[in-house]
Design an enzyme around this catalytic site. Structure first.
Site, PDB file in Angstrom:
ATOM      1  N   ASN A 121      33.402  61.119  76.609  1.00  0.00           N
ATOM      2  CA  ASN A 121      34.213  59.982  76.187  1.00  0.00           C
ATOM      3  C   ASN A 121      33.447  58.977  75.337  1.00  0.00           C
ATOM      4  O   ASN A 121      34.062  58.158  74.665  1.00  0.00           O
ATOM      5  CB  ASN A 121      34.783  59.269  77.424  1.00  0.00           C
ATOM      6  CG  ASN A 121      33.699  58.874  78.407  1.00  0.00           C
ATOM      7  OD1 ASN A 121      32.899  59.709  78.839  1.00  0.00           O
ATOM      8  ND2 ASN A 121      33.647  57.604  78.764  1.00  0.00           N
ATOM      9  N   CYS A 135      36.327  51.705  80.639  1.00  0.00           N
ATOM     10  CA  CYS A 135      36.066  51.509  82.062  1.00  0.00           C
ATOM     11  C   CYS A 135      34.667  50.951  82.319  1.00  0.00           C
ATOM     12  O   CYS A 135      34.369  50.502  83.413  1.00  0.00           O
ATOM     13  CB  CYS A 135      36.248  52.822  82.820  1.00  0.00           C
ATOM     14  SG  CYS A 135      37.933  53.430  82.770  1.00  0.00           S
ATOM     15  N   THR A 148      56.723  57.932  95.570  1.00  0.00           N
ATOM     16  CA  THR A 148      57.918  58.164  94.753  1.00  0.00           C
ATOM     17  C   THR A 148      57.519  58.444  93.311  1.00  0.00           C
ATOM     18  O   THR A 148      56.741  57.700  92.710  1.00  0.00           O
ATOM     19  CB  THR A 148      58.835  56.919  94.799  1.00  0.00           C
ATOM     20  OG1 THR A 148      59.160  56.643  96.155  1.00  0.00           O
ATOM     21  CG2 THR A 148      60.100  57.159  94.010  1.00  0.00           C
TER      22      THR A 148
END
Length: 380
Positions: A149, A323, A236
């Site tokens: 990355n 990050c 969900t």
């Protein structure tokens, strides 16, 4: 503004946004519900799973929808470790992984797991021989990034996958988050057992991703509850996000050859332009690197200051991964490549998407040259 931070996140396709809104408005039922509104949502979810599987050339039951790349990597690594700890406690990964892999491994060390971090050479590549030498009787997992990355180096996934076929009890996980749509990868043919992708890296929406889990692989779930997603990931389902991700994946893969060709042309032109600046060193390897990432160092100048200065010219770039960028630490990838602390502290990442144009290159290079000169004068 010229946006060059696409490895952090891409701009969603307009069609993706339209799909999300349409599904969120009209198919808001819980797919686990028994009534008709829920059944409509479930039908859409199943269609999205089937289409995603076709696009990735895998089976629908091998598609586990996740909340993105970090969740996918954590589920793969910790899920294998916790499920198969009776077989062994040794995991092999590399010294140039995304934090969602390396930090997951560090957490596992606190629970008695042994981690081997493979070294990389000056181009950021691991050696197959080091994988062979690292294997132990207790090894249960090899986890490896496909496209780095920070610098774009492409690891030899095919070689590692072929080698690991002689160890059927060692699972092989690949972090394909930066590679999807840019560097082809066949999950089935290369002996990959688990593979992570994330939607917002290919013009989908944040908060959605896929973990490929080869049929027959067992994992311990990290989220327990409703037993959704083949019991691997309760919660969900984000139906609108999943449908939008599948559309982004289709558009990305349908256009990948044209996009790759375009990205390579822009990358070559940018590197050629950057090399005219004597304070710039290119860290991305010439061979075996992705078409959309260019990493360079700016002669000992402070990277985070340069990023803000370049933004004043309308150019958006980054230091390391999104990050890690706010930690203001030297690039661990460049340190692992033995580039030295000065280059690691002044590393800049340009990451392209299909939205970028070859015609933007002169303006980008001119702005970078002016910014380095200005920053250099200030720091003298």
């Amino acid at each position: 503004m010229i946006y060059l931070d696409n490895s952090a996140t891409t701009k969603p396709y307009n069609e993706v946004l339209a799909s999300f809104v349409k599904v969120a408005e009209n198919y808001y039922g819980n797919p686990s519900s028994l009534h008709g509104v829920g059944a409509e949502a479930e039908k859409l979810l199943m269609q999205a799973r089937k289409q995603a599987a076709e696009l990735l050339d895998i089976l629908p039951q091998e598609v586990v929808f996740t909340g993105g790349g970090s969740e996918g990597n954590n589920l793969a690594i910790k899920g294998v470790a916790l499920k198969h700890k009776h077989r062994g406690n040794h995991i092999i990964t590399t010294s140039v992984e995304h934090p969602s892999v390396s930090e997951a491994c560090e957490q596992l060390k606190e629970h008695g797991f042994e981690i081997t971090y493979l070294p990389v050479n000056h181009d950021g590549m691991i050696e197959l021989e080091d994988v062979k030498n690292a294997i132990k009787d207790t090894t249960i997992l090899v986890s490896m990034i496909h496209v780095n990355n920070e610098i774009g180096a492409i690891q030899p996934i095919r070689l590692v996958g072929e080698f690991l076929k002689i160890y059927p009890k060692i699972l092989f996980h690949v972090d394909h988050v930066q590679g999807i749509g840019k560097v082809p990868l066949s999950f089935k043919d290369l002996g990959i057992d688990l593979c992570t992708i994330s939607a917002h890296k290919f013009n989908g929406l944040k908060g959605t991703g896929i973990l490929y889990v080869r049929s027959g692989i067992q994992l311990s779930p990290l989220i327990s509850g409703g037993e959704q997603e083949m019991q691997f990931r309760s919660g969900t389902e984000n139906v609108a996000g999943v449908v939008a991700m599948t559309k982004a994946l289709r558009i990305t893969l349908e256009n990948k050859e044209r996009t790759i060709e375009k990205l390579e042309a822009i990358k070559c032109a940018l590197i050629e332009g950057l090399l005219t600046n004597p304070v710039i060193s290119i860290n991305t390897p010439t061979l075996n690197s992705a078409p959309h990432i260019i990493n360079f160092s700016i002669g000992g100048l402070k990277a985070e200051v340069f990023v803000h200065l370049l933004e004043e010219y309308g150019i958006i770039v980054s230091t390391t991964s999104a990050c890690s960028s706010k930690k203001k630490m030297p690039s661990k990838t460049l340190l692992a490549m033995n580039k030295g602390e000065a280059l690691a502290n002044s590393a800049i990442r340009i990451s392209l998407s299909g939205d970028n144009q070859l015609e933007e290159v002169p303006s980008i290079v001119k702005s970078i040259n002016e910014a380095t000169e200005k920053l250099g004068r200030v720091m003298r």
